[in-house]
Write an enzyme that holds these catalytic residues in place. Structure first.
Site, PDB file in Angstrom:
ATOM      1  N   LYS A  22       0.796  -1.320  -0.069  1.00  0.00           N
ATOM      2  CA  LYS A  22      -0.006   0.022  -0.030  1.00  0.00           C
ATOM      3  C   LYS A  22       0.934   1.168   0.175  1.00  0.00           C
ATOM      4  CE  LYS A  22      -1.690   1.747   4.015  1.00  0.00           C
ATOM      5  NZ  LYS A  22      -1.698   3.051   4.375  1.00  0.00           N
ATOM      6  N   ASN A  23       1.789   1.318   0.907  1.00  0.00           N
ATOM      7  CA  ASN A  23       2.559   2.571   0.947  1.00  0.00           C
ATOM      8  C   ASN A  23       3.606   2.894  -0.125  1.00  0.00           C
ATOM      9  OD1 ASN A  23       1.545   2.961   3.463  1.00  0.00           O
ATOM     10  ND2 ASN A  23       3.168   2.052   4.645  1.00  0.00           N
ATOM     11  N   CYS A 118      -3.174  12.840  13.203  1.00  0.00           N
ATOM     12  CA  CYS A 118      -3.826  11.783  13.014  1.00  0.00           C
ATOM     13  C   CYS A 118      -3.968  10.914  14.302  1.00  0.00           C
ATOM     14  CB  CYS A 118      -3.722  10.929  11.770  1.00  0.00           C
ATOM     15  SG  CYS A 118      -2.092  10.016  11.852  1.00  0.00           S
ATOM     16  N   ARG A 123       2.437  14.277  13.080  1.00  0.00           N
ATOM     17  CA  ARG A 123       2.998  14.182  11.864  1.00  0.00           C
ATOM     18  C   ARG A 123       3.152  15.430  10.828  1.00  0.00           C
ATOM     19  NH1 ARG A 123       0.197   8.586   9.817  1.00  0.00           N
ATOM     20  NH2 ARG A 123       1.986   8.436   8.900  1.00  0.00           N
ATOM     21  N   PRO A 124       3.865  16.321  11.248  1.00  0.00           N
ATOM     22  CA  PRO A 124       4.255  17.510  10.520  1.00  0.00           C
ATOM     23  C   PRO A 124       4.697  17.228   9.211  1.00  0.00           C
ATOM     24  CG  PRO A 124       5.935  17.202  12.336  1.00  0.00           C
ATOM     25  CD  PRO A 124       5.014  16.220  12.250  1.00  0.00           C
ATOM     26  N   VAL A 125       4.533  18.258   8.180  1.00  0.00           N
ATOM     27  CA  VAL A 125       5.214  18.230   6.803  1.00  0.00           C
ATOM     28  C   VAL A 125       6.482  19.197   6.526  1.00  0.00           C
ATOM     29  CG1 VAL A 125       3.277  16.830   5.733  1.00  0.00           C
ATOM     30  CG2 VAL A 125       3.022  19.483   5.681  1.00  0.00           C
ATOM     31  N   ASP A 126       6.770  19.765   7.557  1.00  0.00           N
ATOM     32  CA  ASP A 126       7.856  20.594   7.398  1.00  0.00           C
ATOM     33  C   ASP A 126       9.104  20.361   6.569  1.00  0.00           C
ATOM     34  OD1 ASP A 126       8.414  19.038   9.611  1.00  0.00           O
ATOM     35  OD2 ASP A 126       9.875  20.456  10.564  1.00  0.00           O
ATOM     36  N   ASP A 308       5.142   0.173  11.677  1.00  0.00           N
ATOM     37  CA  ASP A 308       3.867  -0.160  11.296  1.00  0.00           C
ATOM     38  C   ASP A 308       3.751  -1.718  11.802  1.00  0.00           C
ATOM     39  OD1 ASP A 308       3.110   2.051  10.326  1.00  0.00           O
ATOM     40  OD2 ASP A 308       3.516   1.263   8.007  1.00  0.00           O
ATOM     41  N   ILE A 330       9.216   6.503  16.508  1.00  0.00           N
ATOM     42  CA  ILE A 330       8.791   6.994  15.381  1.00  0.00           C
ATOM     43  C   ILE A 330       7.588   8.304  15.676  1.00  0.00           C
ATOM     44  CG2 ILE A 330       8.182   7.066  12.863  1.00  0.00           C
ATOM     45  CD1 ILE A 330      10.960   5.801  13.585  1.00  0.00           C
ATOM     46  N   ARG A 400      -8.590  -0.267   4.977  1.00  0.00           N
ATOM     47  CA  ARG A 400      -7.740   0.749   4.493  1.00  0.00           C
ATOM     48  C   ARG A 400      -6.439   0.151   3.790  1.00  0.00           C
ATOM     49  NH1 ARG A 400      -5.948   5.043   7.929  1.00  0.00           N
ATOM     50  NH2 ARG A 400      -4.631   5.350   5.921  1.00  0.00           N
TER      51      ARG A 400
END
Ligand code: UD1
Length: 421
Positions: A22-23, A118, A123-126, A308, A330, A400
């Site tokens: 999936k990932n 979430c 879970r930032p995206v900087d 995971d 993580i 999902r």
């Protein structure tokens, strides 16, 4: 809302086929935006998340030919008709954020909602945004949206990530394929999904070297062309079923699993007393009767133990002989499964990012609630090993990320069924 009911105690025996990752699928799908030529993807997992990504790509102008249930999808972004990914879509699935880089690289601008937090953490995206700025993009954040522009194109840059990020490595790699000049990514993530994405991009004509190592070099090209790519097998799915077989007992062949991709897990399973045998075309997992030994787990970027698989391994350790310590490095909030496992009789004490699991002799089935994808499958694993019936609610989390979960387990002897409504 669907539920999954499991009556525990039946060993697993047989073959479990492992689907495409999936990932990885989500990121190679985003790669289709980089070219006006068709991208044919094989071994695509049929999941709520991959279908959702297909819908988003369609809204941006990608034609998606992917019949229901089929494992081959053909994507073609002949023309980009929209460069906006709205909040409602990105909020539901974070990987949709990864359309930003390809849109920026292909048409020079994009407006993509910030994903937000979430269940498992902030879970930032900087790091993603800093990478694009280094490549010459103007980035503004406005009303929860990232507005990115590089009207004269992206430029190659030398980028050192302060810590390892799978998402940022993939995103920067996608965008750099069409940048002018060379991009160097240092302290890059080394996950098999990174290698898979690089393989796909290289098949499309990109010039990427070093994927799977700490330094990745990308020489930008003018355009990308048509390609056919087979999505790598899902190491998290393989690892999950390895743990399920260890928990339920029995003898299972994970067809298509690559031992090198789950080496950290296989080592822990062996230490716990599980029989692990990599064979041609897969990995065999067997466990005779008797309790497993407790072993400790530290989650780390690849090749360390994957975050995971932490929830699933914790479900296994609830029945081990002794005390095991879990350290989650993580994500800050990834022990939501602990209180649910406790409902089945597990003994787990959580302190910050550490959890101590004291193995018990038996678990007793109970109704439980799934909070996220990997947490919900850990409850299924516990249910396989528990006495009596376990009912897992909020199954949409499982849908999902796990293709035909109840079929794959049921075919090996698990007493598992989906209840509708
Ligand atoms: C992570 C996992 C990946 C897993 C996925 C879904 C690792 C290293 N990554 O990937 O294996 O499949 O979750 O569960 O195990 N971060 C920032 N700023 C950023 C990007 C990330 O601070 O711009 C932080 C994250 O909050 C996290 C860490 O960096 O604490 C690693 O994140 P990253 O690898 O990017 O997360 P995913 O790509 O979601």
């Amino acid at each position: 809302m669907d539920r999954i009911a499991i009556v525990g105690g039946a060993p697993l025996n047989g073959v479990i086929p492992i689907s495409g990752a999936k990932n990885s699928a989500l990121k190679v799908m985003a790669a289709a935006l980089l070219s006006d030529q068709p991208l044919i993807l094989e071994n695509m997992p049929n999941l709520a998340d991959t279908r959702f990504m297909a819908d988003l790509l369609s809204s941006l102008g990608v034609s998606v030919d992917w019949p229901a249930g089929d494992s081959t999808a053909t994507l073609r972004a002949r023309e980009i008709v929209s460069t906006i990914a709205p909040y409602d879509l990105v909020r539901k699935m974070r990987a949709t954020f990864n359309v930003l880089g390809p849109l920026l690289a292909r048409v020079g601008h994009a407006t993509v909602s910030l994903p937000g937090g979430c269940a498992i953490g902030a879970r930032p995206v900087d790091l993603h945004l800093k990478a694009f700025e280094a490549m010459g993009a103007d980035i503004h954040i406005d009303s929860g949206y990232v507005k990115a522009a590089a009207l004269r194109g992206l430029k190659g840059a030398d980028i050192t990530f302060p810590f390892v990020s799978v998402g940022a490595t993939e995103h920067a790699m996608l965008a750099a394929t069409l940048a002018k000049g060379r991009t160097v990514l240092r302290n890059a993530a080394r996950e098999p999904e990174i290698v898979d994405l690089a393989d796909c991009l290289n098949a499309m004509g990109a010039q990427i070297a070093g994927a799977g190592e700490e330094v990745i070099e990308i020489d930008g090209v003018e355009s990308l062309s048509s390609a056919r790519h087979r999505v790598v097998g899902d190491r998290i799915e393989a690892g999950t079923y390895a743990i399920a077989a260890a928990a339920a007992g029995g003898d299972v062949f994970l067809k298509g699993a690559q031992a090198a991709h789950i080496a950290a897990l296989l080592q822990k399973l062996e230490q716990a007393g599980v029989d692990v045998r990599p064979q041609g075309g897969g990995v065999r997992i067997a466990r005779a009767n008797g309790r497993l030994r407790a072993v400790d787990v530290n989650t780390e970027p690849f090749p360390g133990f994957p975050t995971d698989l932490q929830a699933q391994f914790m479900a296994l350790m609830t029945l081990a002989d002794g005390v095991s310590t879990f350290k989650e490095n993580i994500f800050e909030n990834r022990f939501m499964h602990a209180p649910e496992l406790s409902r089945l009789g597990a003994s787990i004490a959580v302190h910050g990012n550490e959890a101590q699991v004291t193995g018990v002799e038996r678990l007793l089935g109970a109704p439980v609630m799934a909070t996220d994808l990997r947490a919900s499958v850990s409850l299924v694993i516990a249910g396989l090993a528990a006495e009596g019936e376990t009912e897992v609610n909020r199954v949409y989390h499982l849908d999902r990320g796990f293709e035909r979960l109840e079929r794959k387990l049921g075919d090996c002897g698990a007493r598992i069924e989906r209840r509708q409504g």
